[in-house]
Design an enzyme around this catalytic site. Structure first.
Site, mmCIF file in Angstrom:
data_model
loop_
_atom_site.group_PDB
_atom_site.id
_atom_site.type_symbol
_atom_site.label_atom_id
_atom_site.label_comp_id
_atom_site.label_asym_id
_atom_site.label_seq_id
_atom_site.Cartn_x
_atom_site.Cartn_y
_atom_site.Cartn_z
ATOM 1 C CG ASP A 1 -1.810 1.135 1.372
ATOM 2 O OD1 ASP A 1 -2.762 1.049 2.155
ATOM 3 O OD2 ASP A 1 -1.585 2.147 0.675
ATOM 4 C CB ILE A 2 1.397 3.939 -2.479
ATOM 5 C CG1 ILE A 2 2.634 4.761 -2.887
ATOM 6 C CG2 ILE A 2 0.133 4.806 -2.440
ATOM 7 C CD1 ILE A 2 2.635 5.199 -4.331
ATOM 8 C CG ASN B 1 -9.580 13.397 -10.695
ATOM 9 O OD1 ASN B 1 -9.629 14.613 -10.519
ATOM 10 N ND2 ASN B 1 -10.118 12.540 -9.856
ATOM 11 N N GLY C 1 -9.256 4.594 -5.827
ATOM 12 C CA GLY C 1 -7.913 4.019 -5.983
ATOM 13 C C GLY C 1 -6.840 4.646 -5.113
ATOM 14 C CG ASP D 1 -7.004 11.038 -6.188
ATOM 15 O OD1 ASP D 1 -7.718 11.564 -7.055
ATOM 16 O OD2 ASP D 1 -6.335 11.694 -5.374
ATOM 17 C CB SER E 1 -2.685 5.206 -16.603
ATOM 18 O OG SER E 1 -2.726 6.619 -16.695
ATOM 19 C CB THR E 2 -2.280 0.073 -14.228
ATOM 20 O OG1 THR E 2 -2.090 0.284 -12.816
ATOM 21 C CG2 THR E 2 -1.004 0.383 -14.987
ATOM 22 C CB VAL F 1 -10.102 4.412 -12.572
ATOM 23 C CG1 VAL F 1 -11.130 5.258 -13.312
ATOM 24 C CG2 VAL F 1 -10.658 3.951 -11.234
ATOM 25 C CE1 TYR F 2 -9.044 8.425 -15.022
ATOM 26 C CE2 TYR F 2 -6.802 9.290 -15.138
ATOM 27 C CZ TYR F 2 -8.149 9.459 -14.845
ATOM 28 O OH TYR F 2 -8.596 10.682 -14.365
HETATM 29 N N1 APR Z 1 -1.261 1.594 -3.065
HETATM 30 C C1 APR Z 1 -0.640 1.263 -4.240
HETATM 31 N N2 APR Z 1 -1.293 1.047 -5.395
HETATM 32 C C2 APR Z 1 -2.642 1.148 -5.362
HETATM 33 C C3 APR Z 1 -3.368 1.496 -4.196
HETATM 34 C C4 APR Z 1 -2.612 1.714 -3.010
HETATM 35 N N3 APR Z 1 -3.190 2.049 -1.850
HETATM 36 N N4 APR Z 1 -4.700 1.535 -4.520
HETATM 37 C C5 APR Z 1 -4.797 1.205 -5.819
HETATM 38 N N5 APR Z 1 -3.574 0.961 -6.338
HETATM 39 C C6 APR Z 1 -3.201 0.585 -7.696
HETATM 40 C C7 APR Z 1 -4.282 0.025 -8.567
HETATM 41 O O1 APR Z 1 -4.429 -1.373 -8.323
HETATM 42 C C8 APR Z 1 -3.717 0.304 -9.957
HETATM 43 O O2 APR Z 1 -2.810 -0.723 -10.332
HETATM 44 O O3 APR Z 1 -2.803 1.786 -8.363
HETATM 45 C C9 APR Z 1 -2.932 1.605 -9.775
HETATM 46 C C10 APR Z 1 -3.609 2.847 -10.368
HETATM 47 O O4 APR Z 1 -5.018 2.720 -10.215
HETATM 48 P P1 APR Z 1 -5.965 3.992 -9.893
HETATM 49 O O5 APR Z 1 -5.743 4.410 -8.488
HETATM 50 O O6 APR Z 1 -7.339 3.605 -10.328
HETATM 51 O O7 APR Z 1 -5.402 5.164 -10.809
HETATM 52 P P2 APR Z 1 -5.579 5.414 -12.383
HETATM 53 O O8 APR Z 1 -5.782 4.159 -13.144
HETATM 54 O O9 APR Z 1 -4.422 6.301 -12.726
HETATM 55 O O10 APR Z 1 -6.941 6.236 -12.467
HETATM 56 C C11 APR Z 1 -6.971 7.515 -11.899
HETATM 57 O O11 APR Z 1 -8.871 6.953 -10.622
HETATM 58 O O12 APR Z 1 -8.989 7.030 -8.370
HETATM 59 C C12 APR Z 1 -9.303 7.728 -9.492
HETATM 60 O O13 APR Z 1 -9.198 10.023 -8.838
HETATM 61 C C13 APR Z 1 -8.545 9.022 -9.595
HETATM 62 O O14 APR Z 1 -9.864 9.746 -11.440
HETATM 63 C C14 APR Z 1 -8.590 9.249 -11.063
HETATM 64 C C15 APR Z 1 -8.427 7.838 -11.633
#
Ligand code: APR
Length: 188
Positions: free
Chosen positions: A10-11, A24, A32, A34, A124-125, A127-128
């Protein structure tokens, strides 16, 4: 020599200097990474994001760019918010360049802020929708190139924090395929 390390976790739990957020354009939070960063970091982060929106980024943070804020209650000094491309939202080459720019700009800002250890997610991996293997190739090759020159060369460690085993395995395979020094990666 800057280390590139891969960890599964978990980051928001990483004890580092800078945490990169997959944000975003609104900078006002989401799901995610964010959502996790705002939840764990607390309202100070959002307050600074709102100030950025009220000043330099009235129309929102453009894709591929990055901004730095406090890390609030996270065990870090800064959060670097970057906006990844939505997969399919641009011609492939353009999207790939924007994704590379997320890493380039995030490392530049962290290094310029005096941060030495930076945790980065797989932007981006989620939601995006960017396919993990291609995102890993773009991320690792961009970071490796940045560490060879410019401000990012000052960093001590760039730590890719992968949320699940599948993402970790994919990044490890791509790291090996790119011939990045496996000694530099700490697994688990
Ligand atoms: N720690 C590390 N990695 C994480 C965590 C965490 N706590 N939570 C999720 N991830 C991973 C996801 O599994 C994915 O592989 O981070 C990666 C990016 O996923 P997202 O968080 O969905 O980000 P992204 O694909 O860039 O989409 C961005 O999603 O959350 C919304 O506000 C954000 O609209 C923006 C969009």
């Amino acid at each position: 020599m800057t280390q590139i390390t891969l960890v599964q976790g978990d980051i928001t739990k990483q004890r580092v200097d800078a945490v990169v957020n997959a944000a975003n354009s609104s900078l006002l939070g989401g799901g995610g990474v964010d959502g996790a960063i705002h939840r764990a970091g607390g309202p100070e982060i959002l307050a600074e994001c709102r100030k950025l929106r009220a000043s330099h980024y009235g129309k929102g943070l453009p894709v591929g760019q990055a901004v730095l804020t406090t890390a609030g209650k996270l065990p870090a000094r800064h959060v670097v918010h970057t906006v990844g491309p939505v997969h399919g939202g641009h011609a492939y080459e353009r999207g790939a360049e924007l994704l590379a720019s997320c890493y380039r700009e995030s490392l530049r800002l962290a290094a310029q802020a005096g941060d030495r250890v930076v945790a980065v997610p797989a932007v981006s991996t989620g939601v995006y929708g960017w396919p993990m293997e291609d995102a890993a190739r773009i991320a690792l090759s961009t970071v490796a190139a940045e560490l060879a020159r410019g401000p990012a060369a000052e960093l001590a460690e760039v730590r890719f924090v992968l949320f699940d085993a599948a993402a970790f395995q994919t990044f490890a395979q791509v790291r090996d395929a790119l011939g990045l020094d496996p000694r530099e990666s700490r697994e688990g």
